[in-house]
Design a protein around this motif. Sequence first.
Motif, PDB file in Angstrom:
ATOM      1  N   SER A  64      21.366 127.681  64.721  1.00  0.00           N
ATOM      2  CA  SER A  64      19.928 127.453  64.596  1.00  0.00           C
ATOM      3  C   SER A  64      19.155 128.465  65.420  1.00  0.00           C
ATOM      4  O   SER A  64      19.604 128.888  66.499  1.00  0.00           O
ATOM      5  N   ASN A  65      17.973 128.820  64.950  1.00  0.00           N
ATOM      6  CA  ASN A  65      17.127 129.762  65.675  1.00  0.00           C
ATOM      7  C   ASN A  65      16.583 129.156  66.964  1.00  0.00           C
ATOM      8  O   ASN A  65      16.197 129.887  67.886  1.00  0.00           O
ATOM      9  N   ASN A  66      16.577 127.824  67.054  1.00  0.00           N
ATOM     10  CA  ASN A  66      16.029 127.142  68.221  1.00  0.00           C
ATOM     11  C   ASN A  66      17.090 126.645  69.205  1.00  0.00           C
ATOM     12  O   ASN A  66      16.816 125.800  70.050  1.00  0.00           O
TER      13      ASN A  66
ATOM     14  N   GLN B 104      19.455 123.517  73.531  1.00  0.00           N
ATOM     15  CA  GLN B 104      19.277 122.860  72.229  1.00  0.00           C
ATOM     16  C   GLN B 104      17.971 122.079  72.252  1.00  0.00           C
ATOM     17  O   GLN B 104      17.606 121.498  73.279  1.00  0.00           O
TER      18      GLN B 104
END
Length: 219
Positions: free
Chosen positions: A104-106, A125
């Motif tokens: 994930s980009n986040n 995360q």
Amino acid sequence: MADYTIRVYKNRDYNAVRMLFAEGMLEYIPATCAYVLKLPRAQFVLFISFITLLLISRSYLLSLVSLAIVFTAGRRQLNSEYHQYVEMCQREDLLDIEESYMASNNSCFWVVECNSRVIGMVGAQPVPRSTEVMVLRRLSVAKDKRHQGLASALCHKVKDFARQRGFKVVTLETSMIQVAAHKLYEKLGFQNTDVKIVPSLLGRFANFSILTYEYRIKE
């Protein structure tokens, strides 16, 4: 810091990361044992156990040996709980680090490398279904590489990552026994916002707690 490189996790780091996490967590067994033994309720239980055994056996030696067995059993239980926690983590996010942190980009995972050796790590995360709260996870530095600013640098890495992605809060959890970590987080501007007792038999007996810290990102 000139000899160290903080970089994004790669698949080749997998075994080193899992081992570093396990070693870091299991280090706290002696400190936790010492904490439990200092508790008045633990001392009371040991005292009552000794007196009871002495009255039954009428032997100081046998009573002392039996008390040592009780202590050993307690130490083994504590050791078992720590190992179970490590195994649980290694079955969860640390089972597939690539999927947990890099898909994930986040979210992201970083390691500190020195002479081709992984000596530190941290992950970030988002809280599920949140675009405002980022969780700092699995911060660990090899025992022989501490007190060199690595943990602080890794925390800053997570804070900067959260800021760049528009998050407003970085949160983390740490145990009451990790006193050095508390001092680090507070020095970096984190504030203790919650305390909860570990819901295990030993946790309830010893009032062993988990602390939550939060860092509010300035606009």
